[in-house]
Write a protein that holds these residues in place. Structure first.
Motif, PDB file in Angstrom:
ATOM      1  N   LYS A 176       6.502  -0.079   0.977  1.00  0.00           N
ATOM      2  CA  LYS A 176       5.844   0.135  -0.319  1.00  0.00           C
ATOM      3  C   LYS A 176       6.307  -0.894  -1.337  1.00  0.00           C
ATOM      4  O   LYS A 176       5.503  -1.502  -2.033  1.00  0.00           O
ATOM      5  CB  LYS A 176       6.131   1.549  -0.813  1.00  0.00           C
ATOM      6  CG  LYS A 176       5.465   1.872  -2.141  1.00  0.00           C
ATOM      7  CD  LYS A 176       5.846   3.256  -2.596  1.00  0.00           C
ATOM      8  CE  LYS A 176       6.037   3.239  -4.092  1.00  0.00           C
ATOM      9  NZ  LYS A 176       6.831   4.312  -4.588  1.00  0.00           N
ATOM     10  N   GLY A 186       4.898  -4.341  -0.930  1.00  0.00           N
ATOM     11  CA  GLY A 186       3.458  -4.458  -1.090  1.00  0.00           C
ATOM     12  C   GLY A 186       2.691  -4.363   0.218  1.00  0.00           C
ATOM     13  O   GLY A 186       1.466  -4.456   0.230  1.00  0.00           O
ATOM     14  N   THR A 239       0.220   0.190   0.129  1.00  0.00           N
ATOM     15  CA  THR A 239      -0.064   0.610  -1.243  1.00  0.00           C
ATOM     16  C   THR A 239       0.420   2.041  -1.432  1.00  0.00           C
ATOM     17  O   THR A 239       0.672   2.762  -0.454  1.00  0.00           O
ATOM     18  CB  THR A 239      -1.568   0.561  -1.540  1.00  0.00           C
ATOM     19  OG1 THR A 239      -2.228   1.525  -0.703  1.00  0.00           O
ATOM     20  CG2 THR A 239      -2.144  -0.825  -1.315  1.00  0.00           C
TER      21      THR A 239
END
Length: 84
Positions: A29, A32, A35
């Motif tokens: 997370k 990236g 999401t």
């Protein structure tokens, strides 16, 4: 202090796996790669799968408890440090 790994090897392995998976999800997370919505969906799918299996006569309660832990992870709680 001497560590006794023979007390409950399955429980210890499960806690180690949970800690690793939780850290991996956070890293994915934060980098990236996942999401917020994808992570929420992944955890919801996993919890729902266990909630659906909770109706099974064998191990139903275990599945509900697993779903509860997954929901705690999804809510931002640190599942590895769940009070007993």
């Amino acid at each position: 202090m001497q560590l006794d790994m023979s007390q409950n090897p399955s429980e210890l392995a499960g806690l180690a796996a949970l800690a690793i998976c939780e850290s991996l999800l956070l890293t994915l997370k934060e980098s990236g790669a996942l999401t917020e919505a994808a992570l929420a969906g992944l955890l919801d799918d996993a919890a729902r799968a266990h909630e659906n299996m909770a109706a099974e006569p064998v191990d139903g309660i275990h599945h509900m408890l697993v779903a509860k832990i997954i929901r705690q992870i999804a809510s931002g709680s640190d599942a590895v440090r769940i009070p007993r």
